[in-house]
Design a protein around this motif. Structure first.
Motif, PDB file in Angstrom:
ATOM      1  N   ARG A 141       0.909  -1.123   0.120  1.00 16.27           N
ATOM      2  CA  ARG A 141      -0.104  -0.034   0.050  1.00 16.27           C
ATOM      3  C   ARG A 141       0.972   1.358   0.142  1.00 16.27           C
ATOM      4  NH1 ARG A 141      -5.013   0.418   0.778  1.00 16.27           N
ATOM      5  NH2 ARG A 141      -5.203  -1.432   2.001  1.00 16.27           N
ATOM      6  N   ASN A 176      -2.085   5.700  -1.187  1.00 17.36           N
ATOM      7  CA  ASN A 176      -3.213   4.816  -0.871  1.00 17.36           C
ATOM      8  C   ASN A 176      -3.727   3.672  -2.049  1.00 17.36           C
ATOM      9  OD1 ASN A 176      -4.250   4.039   1.672  1.00 17.36           O
ATOM     10  ND2 ASN A 176      -6.460   4.741   1.040  1.00 17.36           N
ATOM     11  N   THR A 227      -2.980   0.144  -3.846  1.00 21.04           N
ATOM     12  CA  THR A 227      -2.217  -1.124  -3.671  1.00 21.04           C
ATOM     13  C   THR A 227      -1.898  -1.799  -4.647  1.00 21.04           C
ATOM     14  OG1 THR A 227      -4.644  -2.177  -3.435  1.00 21.04           O
ATOM     15  CG2 THR A 227      -3.727  -1.214  -1.460  1.00 21.04           C
ATOM     16  N   VAL A 268       1.629  -4.901   3.141  1.00 13.77           N
ATOM     17  CA  VAL A 268       0.324  -5.184   3.746  1.00 13.77           C
ATOM     18  C   VAL A 268       0.396  -6.734   4.439  1.00 13.77           C
ATOM     19  CG1 VAL A 268      -1.948  -5.491   3.548  1.00 13.77           C
ATOM     20  CG2 VAL A 268      -0.941  -3.768   2.180  1.00 13.77           C
TER      21      VAL A 268
END
Length: 93
Positions: free
Chosen positions: A10, A14, A16, A76
């Motif tokens: 990420r 913002n 991914t 993540v």
């Protein structure tokens, strides 16, 4: 099929990205990272470039890439599935 176990990043904007190969890692390195001047990032970028050129082991480059992502807090975390535990148990002598 990916070359490595895929990881999710990420980025600062913002967005991914699922990364599972050295080519994906090269693309991910061009995204928005917190600090593109950090030694870990620079080392990963160098090793990924060398791996794409064929003069570095892809596994070494991918591991450096994951290490840099972890250091910058953009990796993540995912919980390991039970299938991983089963495979690990089956692989033990």
């Amino acid at each position: 099929m990916t070359a490595f176990m895929p990881v999710t990043l990420r980025f600062c904007d913002n967005k991914t990205m699922l990364v599972g190969s050295v080519a994906d890692a090269a693309t991910a390195l061009r995204q928005q990272w917190p600090d593109k001047t950090s030694p870990g990032y620079l080392d990963a970028a160098r090793l990924v470039r060398l791996a794409v050129e064929g003069s570095c082991c892809p596994r070494t480059a991918f591991e450096a890439f994951i290490r840099a992502a972890r250091q910058q807090g953009i990796l993540v975390a995912r919980r390991r599935s039970r299938a991983h535990d089963w495979l690990d148990a089956a692989a033990r002598p």
